[in-house]
Design a protein around this motif. Structure first.
Motif, PDB file in Angstrom:
ATOM      1  N   ILE A 102     -10.896 -11.626  -0.103  1.00 33.78           N
ATOM      2  CA  ILE A 102     -11.151 -10.651   0.711  1.00 33.78           C
ATOM      3  C   ILE A 102     -10.040  -9.380   0.773  1.00 33.78           C
ATOM      4  CG2 ILE A 102     -11.564 -10.108   3.039  1.00 33.78           C
ATOM      5  CD1 ILE A 102     -12.950 -12.563   3.398  1.00 33.78           C
ATOM      6  N   GLU A 103      -8.725 -10.081   0.647  1.00 33.72           N
ATOM      7  CA  GLU A 103      -7.634  -9.236   0.892  1.00 33.72           C
ATOM      8  C   GLU A 103      -6.973  -8.620  -0.456  1.00 33.72           C
ATOM      9  OE1 GLU A 103      -4.287 -11.288   3.055  1.00 33.72           O
ATOM     10  OE2 GLU A 103      -5.708 -11.570   4.869  1.00 33.72           O
ATOM     11  N   GLN A 104      -7.360  -9.451  -1.370  1.00 30.62           N
ATOM     12  CA  GLN A 104      -6.974  -8.584  -2.605  1.00 30.62           C
ATOM     13  C   GLN A 104      -8.052  -8.334  -3.564  1.00 30.62           C
ATOM     14  OE1 GLN A 104      -3.468  -8.438  -3.291  1.00 30.62           O
ATOM     15  NE2 GLN A 104      -3.182  -8.712  -1.312  1.00 30.62           N
ATOM     16  N   GLY A 105      -8.872  -9.197  -3.738  1.00 27.62           N
ATOM     17  CA  GLY A 105      -9.806  -8.789  -4.732  1.00 27.62           C
ATOM     18  C   GLY A 105     -10.848  -7.978  -4.431  1.00 27.62           C
ATOM     19  N   LEU A 106     -10.947  -7.446  -2.917  1.00 31.80           N
ATOM     20  CA  LEU A 106     -12.314  -6.608  -2.428  1.00 31.80           C
ATOM     21  C   LEU A 106     -11.318  -5.407  -1.843  1.00 31.80           C
ATOM     22  CD1 LEU A 106     -14.941  -5.938  -1.849  1.00 31.80           C
ATOM     23  CD2 LEU A 106     -14.768  -7.057   0.394  1.00 31.80           C
ATOM     24  N   ALA A 107     -10.625  -5.797  -1.009  1.00 26.39           N
ATOM     25  CA  ALA A 107      -9.538  -4.658  -0.406  1.00 26.39           C
ATOM     26  C   ALA A 107      -8.805  -3.850  -1.354  1.00 26.39           C
ATOM     27  CB  ALA A 107      -8.790  -5.483   0.692  1.00 26.39           C
ATOM     28  N   ALA A 108      -7.910  -4.639  -2.009  1.00 26.30           N
ATOM     29  CA  ALA A 108      -6.906  -4.169  -3.080  1.00 26.30           C
ATOM     30  C   ALA A 108      -7.603  -3.779  -4.312  1.00 26.30           C
ATOM     31  CB  ALA A 108      -5.633  -4.892  -3.238  1.00 26.30           C
ATOM     32  N   GLY A 109      -8.528  -4.336  -4.694  1.00 25.73           N
ATOM     33  CA  GLY A 109      -9.147  -4.220  -6.200  1.00 25.73           C
ATOM     34  C   GLY A 109     -10.350  -3.265  -6.096  1.00 25.73           C
ATOM     35  N   VAL A 110     -10.901  -3.150  -5.134  1.00 24.33           N
ATOM     36  CA  VAL A 110     -12.309  -2.104  -5.074  1.00 24.33           C
ATOM     37  C   VAL A 110     -12.125  -1.038  -3.809  1.00 24.33           C
ATOM     38  CG1 VAL A 110     -14.770  -2.039  -4.778  1.00 24.33           C
ATOM     39  CG2 VAL A 110     -13.647  -3.969  -6.055  1.00 24.33           C
ATOM     40  N   VAL A 111     -12.108  -1.495  -2.618  1.00 23.71           N
ATOM     41  CA  VAL A 111     -12.312  -0.676  -1.323  1.00 23.71           C
ATOM     42  C   VAL A 111     -11.132   0.217  -1.601  1.00 23.71           C
ATOM     43  CG1 VAL A 111     -12.790  -0.361   1.026  1.00 23.71           C
ATOM     44  CG2 VAL A 111     -13.849  -2.497  -0.242  1.00 23.71           C
ATOM     45  N   GLY A 112     -10.023  -0.213  -1.608  1.00 25.45           N
ATOM     46  CA  GLY A 112      -8.953   0.614  -1.398  1.00 25.45           C
ATOM     47  C   GLY A 112      -8.814   1.684  -2.520  1.00 25.45           C
ATOM     48  N   PRO A 113      -8.859   1.500  -3.775  1.00 27.58           N
ATOM     49  CA  PRO A 113      -8.955   2.678  -4.798  1.00 27.58           C
ATOM     50  C   PRO A 113      -9.897   3.680  -4.637  1.00 27.58           C
ATOM     51  CG  PRO A 113      -8.799   0.531  -5.790  1.00 27.58           C
ATOM     52  CD  PRO A 113      -8.680   0.158  -4.311  1.00 27.58           C
ATOM     53  N   VAL A 114     -11.101   3.174  -4.127  1.00 28.41           N
ATOM     54  CA  VAL A 114     -12.577   4.108  -3.872  1.00 28.41           C
ATOM     55  C   VAL A 114     -12.115   4.987  -2.766  1.00 28.41           C
ATOM     56  CG1 VAL A 114     -14.633   4.271  -3.177  1.00 28.41           C
ATOM     57  CG2 VAL A 114     -14.311   2.488  -4.732  1.00 28.41           C
ATOM     58  N   VAL A 115     -11.693   4.368  -1.744  1.00 27.38           N
ATOM     59  CA  VAL A 115     -11.233   5.245  -0.557  1.00 27.38           C
ATOM     60  C   VAL A 115     -10.158   6.061  -0.775  1.00 27.38           C
ATOM     61  CG1 VAL A 115     -10.177   5.121   1.729  1.00 27.38           C
ATOM     62  CG2 VAL A 115     -12.026   3.632   1.312  1.00 27.38           C
ATOM     63  N   GLU A 116      -9.187   5.896  -1.650  1.00 24.49           N
ATOM     64  CA  GLU A 116      -7.870   6.509  -1.948  1.00 24.49           C
ATOM     65  C   GLU A 116      -8.487   7.730  -2.875  1.00 24.49           C
ATOM     66  OE1 GLU A 116      -5.064   3.950  -3.320  1.00 24.49           O
ATOM     67  OE2 GLU A 116      -4.681   3.223  -1.534  1.00 24.49           O
ATOM     68  N   GLU A 117      -9.268   7.417  -3.895  1.00 25.17           N
ATOM     69  CA  GLU A 117      -9.670   8.546  -4.598  1.00 25.17           C
ATOM     70  C   GLU A 117     -10.390   9.530  -3.897  1.00 25.17           C
ATOM     71  OE1 GLU A 117      -8.502   8.894  -7.950  1.00 25.17           O
ATOM     72  OE2 GLU A 117      -6.970   7.274  -7.297  1.00 25.17           O
ATOM     73  N   LEU A 118     -11.480   9.167  -3.304  1.00 28.47           N
ATOM     74  CA  LEU A 118     -12.171   9.997  -2.546  1.00 28.47           C
ATOM     75  C   LEU A 118     -11.268  11.180  -1.769  1.00 28.47           C
ATOM     76  CD1 LEU A 118     -15.085   7.798  -1.317  1.00 28.47           C
ATOM     77  CD2 LEU A 118     -15.222   9.734  -2.978  1.00 28.47           C
ATOM     78  N   PHE A 119     -10.301  10.515  -1.028  1.00 28.06           N
ATOM     79  CA  PHE A 119      -9.560  11.420  -0.191  1.00 28.06           C
ATOM     80  C   PHE A 119      -8.452  12.427  -1.009  1.00 28.06           C
ATOM     81  CE2 PHE A 119      -5.520  12.073   2.170  1.00 28.06           C
ATOM     82  CZ  PHE A 119      -6.128  12.871   3.056  1.00 28.06           C
ATOM     83  N   PHE A 120      -7.889  11.483  -1.828  1.00 24.59           N
ATOM     84  CA  PHE A 120      -6.610  12.158  -2.651  1.00 24.59           C
ATOM     85  C   PHE A 120      -7.351  13.191  -3.593  1.00 24.59           C
ATOM     86  CE2 PHE A 120      -4.263   8.328  -0.836  1.00 24.59           C
ATOM     87  CZ  PHE A 120      -3.275   9.512  -0.140  1.00 24.59           C
ATOM     88  N   ARG A 121      -8.435  12.778  -4.352  1.00 23.69           N
ATOM     89  CA  ARG A 121      -8.863  13.309  -5.256  1.00 23.69           C
ATOM     90  C   ARG A 121     -10.019  14.569  -5.159  1.00 23.69           C
ATOM     91  NH1 ARG A 121      -4.545  11.372  -6.493  1.00 23.69           N
ATOM     92  NH2 ARG A 121      -5.120   9.307  -6.711  1.00 23.69           N
ATOM     93  N   ALA A 122     -10.987  13.995  -4.074  1.00 14.69           N
ATOM     94  CA  ALA A 122     -12.274  14.860  -3.827  1.00 14.69           C
ATOM     95  C   ALA A 122     -11.721  15.673  -2.633  1.00 14.69           C
ATOM     96  CB  ALA A 122     -13.230  13.957  -3.316  1.00 14.69           C
TER      97      ALA A 122
END
Length: 213
Positions: A102-122
């Protein structure tokens, strides 16, 4: 301009609230940060309806996979990974526990990158580009937007953990190349996938190291 100001305030508020959570870096502490990053994304989608940037093309898969692996190879080469011990993973309950996934595989591996890219790039990248394009021209606006997007990406990570010079440079490179993909393609998903691949490959190496140790 108002939307950009709202994005900065929302992200800053989310980061501040995340820092107040006792277990900084946990999923619980990331929730207010993610909320602060997603709020401007939702507002941008509702107000501007930027259909082009959220459109998906098969070539986005190639951009994401190729760039994500390239960034991981650059990171390994810059830190002389061939001379370092193989990475391992750790988490409460063990590296292969439900907490780790949950903390690494899902949060750091998937959710974090998606949220960050939507904010910083979109949001940040697009809004800065639109704000400057008529004044400075497309090329200068692109460079300024890329630097703002990548720089703020590094800054948000610095808030949660002090970065070494090499780590800051690597994050700046990740942010800059993801921003470049968005500017070149006009779409966000190549950058999202590149960020996911970059994070997941590190987790994968850690899992291999943990199995082998």
């Amino acid at each position: 301009m108002q939307l950009l100001a709202f994005a900065v305030i929302a992200a800053s508020t989310g980061a501040l609230l995340a820092r107040l959570v006792p277990s900084t870096g946990s999923v619980a502490s990331l929730l207010p940060l993610w909320a602060g990053l997603i709020a401007p994304v939702a507002l941008l989608l509702a107000r501007a309806r930027p259909t082009g940037i959220v459109r998906f093309r098969a070539t986005d898969l190639m951009w994401g996979l190729g760039l994500g692996l390239l960034l991981r190879l650059i990171q390994g080469a810059s830190e002389r990974a061939d001379l370092q011990p193989f990475p391992t993973v750790s988490a409460a309950g063990g590296p292969f526990s439900g907490a780790w996934w949950i903390e690494q595989g899902l949060a750091a591996g998937v959710v974090g990158p998606v949220v960050e890219e939507l904010f910083f790039r979109a949001v940040i990248l697009v809004l800065v580009y639109r704000l400057l394009r008529r004044v400075t021209g497309a090329v200068a606006a692109s460079v300024a937007a890329l630097l703002c997007s990548a720089g703020s990406f590094v800054l948000i990570h610095q808030v949660f953990a002090p970065l070494s010079v090499s780590a800051a440079v690597q994050l700046l490179l990740v942010g800059a190349l993801c921003a470049a993909v968005v500017l070149l393609t006009g779409r966000i998903w190549g950058a999202v996938l590149a960020h996911v691949v970059y994070n997941v490959t590190f987790l994968g190496l850690g899992l291999i190291g943990s199995f082998a140790s």
